[in-house]
Scaffold this motif. Sequence first.
Motif, mmCIF file in Angstrom:
data_model
loop_
_atom_site.group_PDB
_atom_site.id
_atom_site.type_symbol
_atom_site.label_atom_id
_atom_site.label_comp_id
_atom_site.label_asym_id
_atom_site.label_seq_id
_atom_site.Cartn_x
_atom_site.Cartn_y
_atom_site.Cartn_z
ATOM 1 N N ALA A 1 0.836 -1.212 0.000
ATOM 2 C CA ALA A 1 0.000 0.000 0.000
ATOM 3 C C ALA A 1 0.867 1.257 0.000
ATOM 4 O O ALA A 1 0.555 2.237 -0.695
ATOM 5 C CB ALA A 1 -0.924 -0.009 1.217
ATOM 6 N N ALA A 2 1.972 1.234 0.746
ATOM 7 C CA ALA A 2 2.865 2.391 0.777
ATOM 8 C C ALA A 2 3.505 2.631 -0.585
ATOM 9 O O ALA A 2 3.601 3.780 -1.045
ATOM 10 C CB ALA A 2 3.933 2.193 1.843
ATOM 11 N N LEU A 3 3.921 1.563 -1.277
ATOM 12 C CA LEU A 3 4.526 1.722 -2.607
ATOM 13 C C LEU A 3 3.514 2.240 -3.626
ATOM 14 O O LEU A 3 3.840 3.072 -4.481
ATOM 15 C CB LEU A 3 5.152 0.415 -3.066
ATOM 16 N N LEU B 1 6.701 7.914 -10.751
ATOM 17 C CA LEU B 1 7.128 6.527 -10.910
ATOM 18 C C LEU B 1 8.618 6.347 -10.627
ATOM 19 O O LEU B 1 9.025 5.282 -10.174
ATOM 20 C CB LEU B 1 6.807 6.032 -12.320
ATOM 21 N N ASP B 2 9.431 7.350 -10.864
ATOM 22 C CA ASP B 2 10.857 7.234 -10.562
ATOM 23 C C ASP B 2 11.080 7.072 -9.061
ATOM 24 O O ASP B 2 11.849 6.213 -8.616
ATOM 25 C CB ASP B 2 11.632 8.451 -11.073
ATOM 26 N N THR B 3 10.393 7.879 -8.275
ATOM 27 C CA THR B 3 10.511 7.780 -6.813
ATOM 28 C C THR B 3 9.969 6.442 -6.331
ATOM 29 O O THR B 3 10.567 5.798 -5.457
ATOM 30 C CB THR B 3 9.744 8.937 -6.129
ATOM 31 N N ALA B 4 8.842 6.015 -6.896
ATOM 32 C CA ALA B 4 8.267 4.720 -6.519
ATOM 33 C C ALA B 4 9.217 3.585 -6.887
ATOM 34 O O ALA B 4 9.365 2.620 -6.128
ATOM 35 C CB ALA B 4 6.922 4.526 -7.197
ATOM 36 N N SER C 1 12.957 -0.538 -5.098
ATOM 37 C CA SER C 1 14.287 -1.133 -5.164
ATOM 38 C C SER C 1 14.889 -1.291 -3.774
ATOM 39 O O SER C 1 15.451 -2.339 -3.444
ATOM 40 C CB SER C 1 15.187 -0.256 -6.045
ATOM 41 N N VAL C 2 14.780 -0.256 -2.953
ATOM 42 C CA VAL C 2 15.295 -0.328 -1.582
ATOM 43 C C VAL C 2 14.514 -1.372 -0.782
ATOM 44 O O VAL C 2 15.108 -2.181 -0.050
ATOM 45 C CB VAL C 2 15.229 1.058 -0.902
ATOM 46 N N ALA C 3 13.196 -1.387 -0.924
ATOM 47 C CA ALA C 3 12.377 -2.369 -0.198
ATOM 48 C C ALA C 3 12.739 -3.787 -0.629
ATOM 49 O O ALA C 3 12.838 -4.697 0.209
ATOM 50 C CB ALA C 3 10.892 -2.100 -0.434
ATOM 51 N N GLY C 4 12.959 -3.995 -1.919
ATOM 52 C CA GLY C 4 13.349 -5.321 -2.410
ATOM 53 C C GLY C 4 14.691 -5.766 -1.863
ATOM 54 O O GLY C 4 14.882 -6.942 -1.522
ATOM 55 N N ALA C 5 15.646 -4.843 -1.769
ATOM 56 C CA ALA C 5 16.955 -5.176 -1.208
ATOM 57 C C ALA C 5 16.846 -5.558 0.265
ATOM 58 O O ALA C 5 17.463 -6.529 0.715
ATOM 59 C CB ALA C 5 17.910 -4.004 -1.389
#
Length: 133
Positions: free
Chosen positions: A23-25, A34-37, A42-46
């Motif tokens: 929901a946050a993404l 979309l660039d910020t998202a 990417s950070v969340a996936g890492a």
Amino acid sequence: MAMSGAARAWVVVTAVVAGLASAALVAVAVLADLDTAGQAASVAGAVVGLLALVVSVLALFRTGAPAAGARSVQSGGGVGRAITGDRNRLRSTAPPTPASSPGTAATAVPGERGVSAAGGVGHAVTGDENEES
């Protein structure tokens, strides 16, 4: 497969955290750009990948006996006599001595009504209605 209360709680916590992160993404994608998202995803996936690595390493070093089959016998040493099943009629009263074999630290996990021992097994009776004189 039945889950313990602690396992069920971890599943619920994981589902809630994953839902909130999703929901946050979506909110970042809608409210920002979309660039910020993409950068946030990417950070969340890492972070999730690193957490998964930690969990998998912990699982490798987890202690505890593996689950054995229903009505089975598993021993870290020798077994004189193992009897599984119903309505077995055994007349011999003296348990046999386990067969001599070197014990090992790990034993195979027996299936249903199976017998597994790090040492020897003197006598194993499995199944129902066995008769011995």
